[in-house]
Design an enzyme around this catalytic site. Sequence first.
Site, PDB file in Angstrom:
ATOM      1  N   TYR A  33       5.161   4.816   5.710  1.00 18.82           N
ATOM      2  CA  TYR A  33       4.548   6.108   5.470  1.00 18.82           C
ATOM      3  C   TYR A  33       2.849   6.333   6.217  1.00 18.82           C
ATOM      4  CZ  TYR A  33       1.043   6.024   1.337  1.00 18.82           C
ATOM      5  OH  TYR A  33       0.369   5.912   0.315  1.00 18.82           O
ATOM      6  N   ARG A  52      -1.948  -0.384  11.457  1.00 19.59           N
ATOM      7  CA  ARG A  52      -0.900  -0.532  10.291  1.00 19.59           C
ATOM      8  C   ARG A  52       0.280  -0.155  10.333  1.00 19.59           C
ATOM      9  NH1 ARG A  52      -3.640   1.760   5.880  1.00 19.59           N
ATOM     10  NH2 ARG A  52      -3.174   3.437   6.365  1.00 19.59           N
ATOM     11  N   ARG A 100      24.749   4.071  -0.253  1.00 23.80           N
ATOM     12  CA  ARG A 100      24.225   3.228  -1.122  1.00 23.80           C
ATOM     13  C   ARG A 100      24.523   1.996  -1.123  1.00 23.80           C
ATOM     14  NH1 ARG A 100      22.760   1.944  -5.814  1.00 23.80           N
ATOM     15  NH2 ARG A 100      20.322   2.369  -6.274  1.00 23.80           N
ATOM     16  N   HIS A 102      22.163  -2.163  -1.700  1.00 22.16           N
ATOM     17  CA  HIS A 102      20.827  -2.683  -1.274  1.00 22.16           C
ATOM     18  C   HIS A 102      20.433  -3.332  -0.401  1.00 22.16           C
ATOM     19  CE1 HIS A 102      20.921  -1.566  -5.854  1.00 22.16           C
ATOM     20  NE2 HIS A 102      19.641  -1.407  -5.921  1.00 22.16           N
ATOM     21  N   LYS A 149       2.243  -0.138   3.882  1.00 22.58           N
ATOM     22  CA  LYS A 149       2.398   1.173   3.187  1.00 22.58           C
ATOM     23  C   LYS A 149       3.198   1.352   2.937  1.00 22.58           C
ATOM     24  CE  LYS A 149      -1.109   4.843   4.050  1.00 22.58           C
ATOM     25  NZ  LYS A 149      -1.423   4.647   2.772  1.00 22.58           N
ATOM     26  N   GLU A 182      -8.405  -2.105  -6.025  1.00 21.34           N
ATOM     27  CA  GLU A 182      -8.470  -1.103  -5.110  1.00 21.34           C
ATOM     28  C   GLU A 182      -7.969   0.457  -6.238  1.00 21.34           C
ATOM     29  OE1 GLU A 182      -5.457  -0.205  -1.823  1.00 21.34           O
ATOM     30  OE2 GLU A 182      -4.380  -1.388  -2.720  1.00 21.34           O
ATOM     31  N   LEU A 207      -4.308  -2.509   0.215  1.00 24.97           N
ATOM     32  CA  LEU A 207      -3.955  -1.915   1.472  1.00 24.97           C
ATOM     33  C   LEU A 207      -5.112  -2.283   2.016  1.00 24.97           C
ATOM     34  CD1 LEU A 207      -1.927   0.199   2.616  1.00 24.97           C
ATOM     35  CD2 LEU A 207      -3.321   1.955   2.260  1.00 24.97           C
TER      36      LEU A 207
HETATM   37  N1  PDD Z   1      -3.926   6.543   0.865  1.00 26.87           N
HETATM   38  N2  PDD Z   1      -4.991   2.125  -0.937  1.00 26.87           N
HETATM   39  C1  PDD Z   1      -4.250   2.816  -1.103  1.00 26.87           C
HETATM   40  C2  PDD Z   1      -3.793   1.865  -2.753  1.00 26.87           C
HETATM   41  C3  PDD Z   1      -4.144   4.046  -0.516  1.00 26.87           C
HETATM   42  O1  PDD Z   1      -3.222   4.820  -0.609  1.00 26.87           O
HETATM   43  C4  PDD Z   1      -4.371   4.653   0.409  1.00 26.87           C
HETATM   44  C5  PDD Z   1      -4.477   5.152   1.558  1.00 26.87           C
HETATM   45  C6  PDD Z   1      -6.369   3.976   1.117  1.00 26.87           C
HETATM   46  C7  PDD Z   1      -6.833   3.337   2.214  1.00 26.87           C
HETATM   47  O2  PDD Z   1      -6.442   3.590   3.493  1.00 26.87           O
HETATM   48  P1  PDD Z   1      -6.323   4.191   4.155  1.00 26.87           P
HETATM   49  O3  PDD Z   1      -8.439   3.967   4.235  1.00 26.87           O
HETATM   50  O4  PDD Z   1      -6.184   4.070   5.631  1.00 26.87           O
HETATM   51  O5  PDD Z   1      -6.562   5.678   3.960  1.00 26.87           O
HETATM   52  C8  PDD Z   1      -5.817   2.559   0.040  1.00 26.87           C
HETATM   53  C9  PDD Z   1      -3.321   7.714   1.321  1.00 26.87           C
HETATM   54  C10 PDD Z   1      -4.854   8.446   1.901  1.00 26.87           C
HETATM   55  C11 PDD Z   1      -2.335   8.623   1.449  1.00 26.87           C
HETATM   56  O6  PDD Z   1      -2.463   7.701   0.137  1.00 26.87           O
HETATM   57  O7  PDD Z   1      -2.688   9.510   0.965  1.00 26.87           O
END
Ligand code: PDD
Length: 307
Positions: A33, A52, A100, A102, A149, A182, A207
Amino acid sequence: MSRIAYVDGAYVAHAAAAVHIEDRGNQFADAVYEVWSVKDGALMDSDGHFTRLSRSLRELRIREPMDRRVLACVLFEMVRRNRLRDGLIYLQISRGRARRDHAFPSPEVKPTVIVTAKRGDPAAAEAKAQAGIRVITLPDLRWARRDIKTVSLLPNALAKQAAKEAGAQEAWLVGADGFITEGTASNAWILTADGALVTRMASEAILNGVTRLALLQVAREEGLRIEERPFTVAEAMAASEAFVTSASSALTAVVSIDGQKIGAGAPGPLAKRLRHAYLAGAASNVAAQKPRPSAPLVARRARARIG
Ligand code: PDD
């Protein structure tokens, strides 16, 4: 006005939007996403999120469902149909719908694309930025490829809920080595007492935030001393400032960690300055992104007004 969602080629009422029960996003979290912030009707840091997204798809061998330009048109159309000025656009692409199993389905299975729009409240966002947020620290229970992501966000959701129950707004996740990776949905930054701006370097452990990358650029332009390296909870506690970055919150100061005040316990001067500089830069990019009406169109509009 009712909300509109996009599901596999169709714009549908949000309330009726659905994917199949055997969608792999649903059964295996086999999906990626992206989240774009929308300001003044335009997508912020647009290219960074598309880049990304392509990387996440490539890493998981999910095929690109459509050309980037076509996808951008879908996102803009969602902004338009939802009359979104300020808010968020959410895009999710799963490996598709299949019986389904894997292992991957046959290559003919089409990825499922969904897009939703969420209205924001700029005044509430600004109030949150002014107040800053409280953070708690928790063990990082996620898998080893946090650079992708994916929608596999259960550890993030559990940690965010724990933060909420502790009266905080974000959790900073800590690896077995004692270093902060993070936040649950944001990147973590500190300003050390001797003036270094520190954030963890991009790797499979975090991320690589698009806002993080944009802010690094702002910080470079400001001539700040930047250190991209891991930092411990103890170092964060001793910092003169701390903040988080994400598409949904831009830059938000951290005023306490595990109940201990950071700096004066209020957003610090650097966080305020960088937030302002980041938002100003993003706004000018957004202005450049907006299609300008062509000369004949302007003339036609003017004629229509006169007529
Ligand atoms: N989240 N780290 C994680 C685990 C995240 O889920 C996000 C973003 C970031 C920051 O990434 P960016 O600057 O590209 O938004 C770092 C989004 C906003 C969300 O899950 O809603």
